[in-house]
Design a protein around this motif. Structure first.
Motif, PDB file in Angstrom:
ATOM      1  N   PRO A 103       0.805  -1.223   0.000  1.00  0.00           N
ATOM      2  CA  PRO A 103       0.000   0.000   0.000  1.00  0.00           C
ATOM      3  C   PRO A 103       0.842   1.279   0.000  1.00  0.00           C
ATOM      4  CG  PRO A 103      -0.908  -1.591   1.536  1.00  0.00           C
ATOM      5  CD  PRO A 103       0.434  -2.113   1.109  1.00  0.00           C
ATOM      6  N   TYR A 104       1.941   1.275   0.745  1.00  0.00           N
ATOM      7  CA  TYR A 104       2.850   2.430   0.762  1.00  0.00           C
ATOM      8  C   TYR A 104       3.453   2.648  -0.621  1.00  0.00           C
ATOM      9  CZ  TYR A 104       7.048   5.176   1.900  1.00  0.00           C
ATOM     10  OH  TYR A 104       8.053   6.127   1.929  1.00  0.00           O
ATOM     11  N   GLU A 107       0.916   4.004  -3.098  1.00  0.00           N
ATOM     12  CA  GLU A 107       0.708   5.443  -2.914  1.00  0.00           C
ATOM     13  C   GLU A 107       1.827   6.249  -3.558  1.00  0.00           C
ATOM     14  OE1 GLU A 107       0.608   8.645   0.787  1.00  0.00           O
ATOM     15  OE2 GLU A 107       0.095   6.549   1.175  1.00  0.00           O
ATOM     16  N   GLN A 142      -9.691  -6.563  -0.892  1.00  0.00           N
ATOM     17  CA  GLN A 142      -8.604  -5.679  -0.451  1.00  0.00           C
ATOM     18  C   GLN A 142      -7.517  -5.551  -1.518  1.00  0.00           C
ATOM     19  OE1 GLN A 142      -9.728  -8.395   1.064  1.00  0.00           O
ATOM     20  NE2 GLN A 142     -10.652  -7.746   2.986  1.00  0.00           N
ATOM     21  N   VAL A 285      -2.078  -8.381   8.941  1.00  0.00           N
ATOM     22  CA  VAL A 285      -2.028  -7.228   8.041  1.00  0.00           C
ATOM     23  C   VAL A 285      -2.077  -7.676   6.584  1.00  0.00           C
ATOM     24  CG1 VAL A 285      -0.596  -5.281   7.289  1.00  0.00           C
ATOM     25  CG2 VAL A 285      -0.823  -5.800   9.729  1.00  0.00           C
ATOM     26  N   ARG A 288      -5.156  -8.304   4.681  1.00  0.00           N
ATOM     27  CA  ARG A 288      -5.825  -7.044   4.348  1.00  0.00           C
ATOM     28  C   ARG A 288      -5.103  -6.304   3.230  1.00  0.00           C
ATOM     29  NH1 ARG A 288      -6.756  -7.699   9.960  1.00  0.00           N
ATOM     30  NH2 ARG A 288      -8.876  -7.085  10.594  1.00  0.00           N
ATOM     31  N   ARG A 291      -2.566  -3.621   4.671  1.00  0.00           N
ATOM     32  CA  ARG A 291      -3.113  -2.477   5.414  1.00  0.00           C
ATOM     33  C   ARG A 291      -3.333  -2.866   6.869  1.00  0.00           C
ATOM     34  NH1 ARG A 291      -5.424  -3.092   0.556  1.00  0.00           N
ATOM     35  NH2 ARG A 291      -5.152  -1.394  -0.946  1.00  0.00           N
ATOM     36  N   ASP A 294      -8.373  -1.484  10.909  1.00  0.00           N
ATOM     37  CA  ASP A 294      -8.984  -0.160  11.045  1.00  0.00           C
ATOM     38  C   ASP A 294      -8.723   0.409  12.439  1.00  0.00           C
ATOM     39  OD1 ASP A 294      -9.993  -0.249   8.492  1.00  0.00           O
ATOM     40  OD2 ASP A 294     -11.955  -1.021   9.119  1.00  0.00           O
ATOM     41  N   SER A 301      -4.539   1.933  15.501  1.00  0.00           N
ATOM     42  CA  SER A 301      -4.709   0.557  15.026  1.00  0.00           C
ATOM     43  C   SER A 301      -4.054  -0.399  16.009  1.00  0.00           C
ATOM     44  CB  SER A 301      -4.068   0.383  13.649  1.00  0.00           C
ATOM     45  OG  SER A 301      -4.756   1.133  12.683  1.00  0.00           O
TER      46      SER A 301
END
Length: 310
Positions: A103-104, A107, A142, A285, A288, A291, A294, A301
């Motif tokens: 995810p990082y 981005e 996800q 993690v 997901r 991620r 939540d 988290s």
């Protein structure tokens, strides 16, 4: 599988074509994370500079619960310096020994996040273990893409094909790009052997069959491994081998080792192994898509640790 394995036949054709024509071979950079013994890869097409990132690592300090991005930033720097365009962020499976930085990286660099479609089985098993509740979708949503066995894809002009290779987990995939196969946790360097098969949903017999499937590829096929632990007597870390070398030398599964012999060895050996240090945060993690769970009502988290449950 043999002659009826159309995905394997297609992969063989792809590999032989890439070996015959240099333009069909990828440029590969490996990034070794000694804290988790993980190798992440940036694989790119020299003709278009399109790239895939495979099995990235998010730095995690278990004592403090803090994450950082040193390992991932090495990849960002490499991609930026080489003017690459990331189109895929690929996970070979839901890792139990490190947290994904996908995810990082998505981005920072873009690209589709992808994994094998059997991730839904892993999500179901571990969703129950972590009591994730109904808010946690167990449908692979996800991820941006779920690969099926034999599915083809592109990295620029390079051909890719996904092979389902379960046994370590139900969701393990190998991804062949050009003449190179990224085999995740199925197999290690020949002097170290093979992956464990005792995680929930793992199966030693299935792992043997998956490995033999991979070792049916052309002998010159380059294999890029997800981990290296430096076998006794070897001074340096290594993560590239070939099908031929594995068939001749792998201490667990070389030619001549029967399925029953492998299952007996693997089952006996796995019974002596401790769980990976980061299995609880990593799996929690990674199912997901890398991620964190939540945040709760205080904005923080939390990683759950089930007590006496595994």
């Amino acid at each position: 599988m043999g002659n009826t394995d159309s995905a394997l036949a297609a992969a063989t054709i792809q590999i032989e074509a890439a070996r015959a024509e240099k333009a069909k071979r990828p440029t590969i950079a490996g990034f070794f994370d000694e804290a988790t013994f993980t190798i992440s890869y940036v694989v790119h097409d020299p003709a278009t500079n399109e790239a895939a990132i495979i099995d990235s690592v998010l730095d995690y300090e278990s004592a403090s619960g803090r994450t950082s991005h040193g390992s991932a930033d090495r990849i960002v720097e490499y991609v930026t310096l080489n003017n690459l365009k990331v189109t895929w962020l690929i996970e070979t499976h839901a890792h139990a020994d490190h947290i994904s930085a996908a995810p990082y990286l998505q981005e920072k660099l873009g690209g589709k996040l992808a994994i094998g479609k059997e991730i839904i089985r892993v999500q179901d098993v571990f969703g129950k273990l972590f009591n994730a509740g109904t808010d946690f979708e167990r449908d692979g949503s996800q991820f941006d893409h779920l690969f099926a066995d034999g599915e083809t894809f592109k990295v620029g002009t390079l051909d890719g094909i996904a092979l389902h290779v379960p046994g370590h987990t139900p969701a393990d995939m190998a991804f062949i790009i050009g003449d190179a196969a990224f085999v995740g946790d199925t197999i290690f360097m020949p002097d170290f052997g093979t992956a464990r098969a005792d995680f929930p949903g793992g199966d030693a017999r299935q792992l043997f069959q998956s490995i033999r499937r991979l070792l049916s590829l052309p002998e010159a096929t380059r294999l890029f491994l997800c981990h290296d632990y430096k076998a006794p007597g070897r001074d340096d870390y290594a993560w590239e081998t070939t099908v031929g070398q594995q068939r001749r030398e792998n201490v667990h599964v070389k030619d001549g080792v029967t399925e029953d012999e492998f299952v007996k060895m693997r089952t006996t050996r796995d019974a002596t192994l401790a769980m990976p240090n980061l299995i609880m945060p990593s799996v929690q993690v990674n199912i997901r898509g890398g991620r964190l769970p939540d945040p709760e009502d205080n904005g923080v988290s939390y990683i759950k640790i089930p007590v006496n449950a595994v």
